[in-house]
Design a protein around this motif. Structure first.
Motif, mmCIF file in Angstrom:
data_model
loop_
_atom_site.group_PDB
_atom_site.id
_atom_site.type_symbol
_atom_site.label_atom_id
_atom_site.label_comp_id
_atom_site.label_asym_id
_atom_site.label_seq_id
_atom_site.Cartn_x
_atom_site.Cartn_y
_atom_site.Cartn_z
ATOM 1 N N ALA A 160 0.834 -1.210 0.000
ATOM 2 C CA ALA A 160 0.000 0.000 0.000
ATOM 3 C C ALA A 160 0.866 1.256 0.000
ATOM 4 C CB ALA A 160 -0.921 -0.002 1.219
ATOM 5 N N SER A 161 2.022 1.166 0.682
ATOM 6 C CA SER A 161 2.878 2.354 0.734
ATOM 7 C C SER A 161 3.715 2.512 -0.535
ATOM 8 C CB SER A 161 3.778 2.311 1.977
ATOM 9 O OG SER A 161 4.801 1.351 1.794
ATOM 10 N N ARG A 162 4.042 1.385 -1.184
ATOM 11 C CA ARG A 162 4.952 1.473 -2.341
ATOM 12 C C ARG A 162 4.266 1.561 -3.704
ATOM 13 N NH1 ARG A 162 10.400 0.014 -1.460
ATOM 14 N NH2 ARG A 162 10.869 0.846 0.597
ATOM 15 N N LEU A 163 3.249 0.725 -3.928
ATOM 16 C CA LEU A 163 2.712 0.611 -5.291
ATOM 17 C C LEU A 163 2.223 1.943 -5.885
ATOM 18 C CD1 LEU A 163 0.917 -2.869 -5.456
ATOM 19 C CD2 LEU A 163 2.927 -2.098 -6.734
ATOM 20 N N PRO A 164 1.466 2.755 -5.134
ATOM 21 C CA PRO A 164 0.999 4.001 -5.742
ATOM 22 C C PRO A 164 2.149 4.900 -6.207
ATOM 23 C CG PRO A 164 -0.189 3.554 -3.714
ATOM 24 C CD PRO A 164 0.959 2.579 -3.771
ATOM 25 N N LYS A 165 3.304 4.799 -5.523
ATOM 26 C CA LYS A 165 4.441 5.658 -5.870
ATOM 27 C C LYS A 165 5.127 5.240 -7.159
ATOM 28 C CE LYS A 165 5.407 6.745 -1.070
ATOM 29 N NZ LYS A 165 6.074 6.187 0.103
ATOM 30 N N ILE A 166 4.912 4.002 -7.583
ATOM 31 C CA ILE A 166 5.602 3.545 -8.801
ATOM 32 C C ILE A 166 4.604 3.303 -9.937
ATOM 33 C CG2 ILE A 166 7.582 2.554 -7.570
ATOM 34 C CD1 ILE A 166 6.189 -0.247 -8.125
ATOM 35 N N GLY A 167 3.422 3.882 -9.790
ATOM 36 C CA GLY A 167 2.428 3.752 -10.860
ATOM 37 C C GLY A 167 1.682 2.436 -10.829
ATOM 38 N N GLY A 168 1.814 1.690 -9.748
ATOM 39 C CA GLY A 168 1.080 0.436 -9.623
ATOM 40 C C GLY A 168 -0.261 0.654 -8.945
ATOM 41 N N HIS A 169 -0.935 -0.434 -8.648
ATOM 42 C CA HIS A 169 -2.269 -0.341 -8.048
ATOM 43 C C HIS A 169 -2.344 -1.183 -6.784
ATOM 44 C CE1 HIS A 169 -3.776 1.508 -11.757
ATOM 45 N NE2 HIS A 169 -2.965 0.654 -12.363
ATOM 46 N N PHE A 170 -2.892 -0.574 -5.738
ATOM 47 C CA PHE A 170 -3.180 -1.305 -4.498
ATOM 48 C C PHE A 170 -4.657 -1.129 -4.197
ATOM 49 C CE2 PHE A 170 -4.140 -1.515 -0.042
ATOM 50 C CZ PHE A 170 -3.451 -2.634 0.400
ATOM 51 N N ILE A 171 -5.371 -2.237 -4.011
ATOM 52 C CA ILE A 171 -6.786 -2.134 -3.631
ATOM 53 C C ILE A 171 -7.016 -2.978 -2.397
ATOM 54 C CG2 ILE A 171 -9.175 -2.239 -4.432
ATOM 55 C CD1 ILE A 171 -8.215 -2.640 -7.245
ATOM 56 N N GLN A 172 -7.592 -2.339 -1.350
ATOM 57 C CA GLN A 172 -8.064 -3.149 -0.230
ATOM 58 C C GLN A 172 -9.485 -3.573 -0.551
ATOM 59 O OE1 GLN A 172 -7.175 -2.099 3.822
ATOM 60 N NE2 GLN A 172 -9.102 -2.996 4.522
ATOM 61 N N MET A 173 -9.681 -4.877 -0.685
ATOM 62 C CA MET A 173 -10.974 -5.409 -1.124
ATOM 63 C C MET A 173 -11.884 -5.675 0.071
ATOM 64 S SD MET A 173 -10.408 -5.333 -4.332
ATOM 65 C CE MET A 173 -11.937 -6.103 -4.893
ATOM 66 N N GLU A 174 -13.133 -6.019 -0.219
ATOM 67 C CA GLU A 174 -14.089 -6.279 0.866
ATOM 68 C C GLU A 174 -13.887 -7.649 1.491
ATOM 69 O OE1 GLU A 174 -14.758 -5.985 -2.331
ATOM 70 O OE2 GLU A 174 -16.597 -7.003 -2.950
ATOM 71 N N ASP A 175 -13.265 -8.563 0.767
ATOM 72 C CA ASP A 175 -12.956 -9.877 1.329
ATOM 73 C C ASP A 175 -11.959 -10.603 0.419
ATOM 74 O OD1 ASP A 175 -14.340 -11.083 -0.810
ATOM 75 O OD2 ASP A 175 -16.210 -11.175 0.320
#
Lengths: 183, 375
Positions: free
Chosen positions: B41-56
């Motif tokens: 979550a801390s790294r991916l947005p900074k390198i143009g990647g995607h982080f999603i916290q899903m509902e399950d």
């Protein structure tokens, strides 16, 4: 019998910074050129309850990850004292906060009771840094690793927060003094 | 000289994923795997990647399957209860042949079990948790540094064989901090899924190629192809034609089982002259090494086979190592999940299980005592 050089157990209450202190100690051991492993045991609750962290330090590779019998024990709460203070190796060292009674500790261990929590509160002005103060006392009493490497590890951990770093370094140095005086 | 780093196993896994080119993470936090999600979550947005916290965890698998279908290197991390929820879609990724990595930091079950304590009890779930005949790749590292390298290998194998790969880390390794032996300038060898040679030719997404792994073209890049969990023909459409189905199901297993030489990895310590062999993996293999050192110091000839790849199981290689030994012992933090595999290939050599399922580690002293009892 496992014979790693330093088998350290640090224990207290959740929130006292026991694990944080253990991580800094393990990093300092690496800085000194030793091998080190750090692990912890904690319950499903996030705060309160007893916390235990173990650090093994040696010149050689470290395989088994748990302390079999510790030769250095830090006890920062009465509960930790009851659960984790009893199996120290003969001739090992126990450092406990002097707010804890010490009648029931093994007679063949070197026992040091220092007012670490109180000193952190009254002399450094923050009870939360009792963990770094305890690291200072532990190192002064045991000569496990160098003061320089420990200060480097503390500096690295709080590099982004200069005020927090300052109070931790002051606590650590006070702990070293208290340890030296008690030796 | 670069500074010696103290790193946690879960963080090494996250670093390995980034080094392997992972650019998509979807997950639902769960002890003892959460540090992996936090790091991504801390790294991916900074390198143009995607982080999603899903509902399950079901949705997490759905998200990484979708991400893989459009060409991302995607992964998730979980523990036993979440891994259970992922099983149906894990099978979907197997039959649709979408590369992805599922990290399971193992805690004791069944159900919510012992959330903070170590276990190795998901080993057979990784193998057979999803229904239907299939093969799977599963890897279990034994140190912080190895977690980094094996995470990279997990992504590479997923890409190479167009398949999900399960990384089985036990809690003790996931939460262990130790020296991280990876140079700052280390550049890993990266494998990307094979694509079509002739871009103008009609794309056959499940082509029966000689190497058993069909080429891949990401969805959304000009080529339309059909993806379904139903048994399908080479074009990806449902088929119940017995010959088509038979070929497809056999190929799914064969692409992994026929490539054991490439996929299976194990290490041996003093196996040649050993009278008795220990077979172990994950954190228990370190306990076994400690016990071996103590036994060898007493002159007892013990060897160690340390499994790094658990699935596919290296039947032939392990059978050869076991041949002629007086006895074999399999210490593990479950009721004999790998013991049964070792016993299956032992061909008459006596195999003993050493189980511990109380949330604590097997100790070197326990292994030493058992070896002396067996000899």
């Amino acid at each position: 019998m496992t014979a790693y050089k330093w088998q350290v157990r640090m224990s207290g209450t959740g929130g006292q910074g026991i694990i944080s202190g253990a991580i800094m100690l393990a990093q300092a051991a690496l800085n000194d050129g030793f091998n080190a492993v750090q692990s912890q045991v904690y319950g499903p609750e996030s705060r309160g309850g007893s916390t235990k962290s173990e650090i093994i330090i040696d010149d050689e590779d470290i395989f088994y990850l748990k302390v079999v019998c510790p030769n250095v024990v830090l006890l920062m709460s009465p509960e930790a004292y009851k659960k984790y203070g009893q199996d120290v190796l003969p001739g090992g060292m126990v450092l406990l906060d002097s707010s804890i009674a010490k009648e029931a500790l093994p007679a063949d261990a070197l026992i040091y009771a220092l007012p670490m929590i109180e000193a952190a509160r009254t002399q450094v002005g923050n009870e939360l840094v009792a963990n770094t103060l305890a690291l200072g006392a532990l190192i002064a009493l045991s000569d496990m690793i160098s003061i320089k490497s420990m200060e480097e590890a503390i500096t690295e951990r709080f590099a982004a927060k200069p005020k927090v770093l300052d109070v931790n370094l002051r606590a650590f140095r006070l702990g070293v003094e208290m340890g030296m005086a008690a030796k | 000289m670069s500074k010696v780093k103290l790193i946690q196993g879960n963080v090494a896994c996250a670093l390995g994923a980034l080094a392997a080119g992972a650019d998509f993470y979807a997950g639902y936090p769960i002890t003892p795997s959460t540090e992996i999600a936090e790091f991504m979550a801390s790294r991916l947005p900074k390198i143009g990647g995607h982080f999603i916290q899903m509902e399950d965890e079901i949705a997490s698998m759905g998200a990484i399957i979708g991400a893989s279908a459009v060409g991302h290197k995607a992964f998730t991390a979980t523990s036993g209860p979440g891994f259970s929820l992922m099983q149906e879609l894990l099978g979907y990724a197997v039959i649709t042949e979408l590369p992805l990595v599922v990290v399971d930091v193992m805690r004791a079950g069944p159900s919510t079990g012992l959330p903070t304590l170590p276990s190795q009890s998901d080993v057979q779930q990784a193998r057979w948790g999803t229904h239907g005949d299939h093969a799977i790749i599963a890897i279990s590292p034994a140190s912080v540094t190895e977690t980094y390298f094996e995470t990279i290998r997990a992504f590479n194998l997923a890409e190479k064989y167009r398949t999900p790969v399960v990384l089985l880390i036990d809690e003790k390794i996931g939460h262990l901090r130790e020296r991280f032996d990876v140079p700052d300038d280390f550049v890993p060898k990266i494998i990307n899924r094979k694509t079509v040679v002739d871009k103008k030719a009609q794309y056959v997404p499940y082509e029966n190629t000689a190497d058993l792994v069909p080429p891949f073209v990401p969805l959304g890049q000009g080529v339309h192809w059909h993806i379904t969990g139903l048994t399908h023909d080479e074009k990806g459409f449902y088929s119940s034609n017995p010959q088509v189905v038979d070929k497809s199901i056999r190929r799914l297993s064969a692409k992994i089982e026929d490539n054991k030489k490439d996929i299976c990895k194990l290490e041996t310590v003093f196996t040649e002259d050993a009278d008795i062999l220990l077979v172990a993996y994950g954190s228990v293999s370190r306990t076994a090494q400690e016990a071996l050192n103590q036994l060898r110091a007493e002159g007892i000839k013990v060897g160690l086979v340390r499994l790094i790849t658990l699935w596919p199981f290296a039947d032939e290689e392990i059978a050869k190592l076991l041949a002629g030994k007086k006895a074999v012992m399999v210490p593990e933090m479950n009721l004999g999940q790998i013991f049964k595999e070792v016993d299956r290939v032992a061909r008459g050599v006596k195999v003993f299980a050493q189980s511990r399922v109380d949330g604590d580690l097997i100790t070197p002293a326990e292994i030493v005592a058992k070896v002396k009892e067996v000899l």
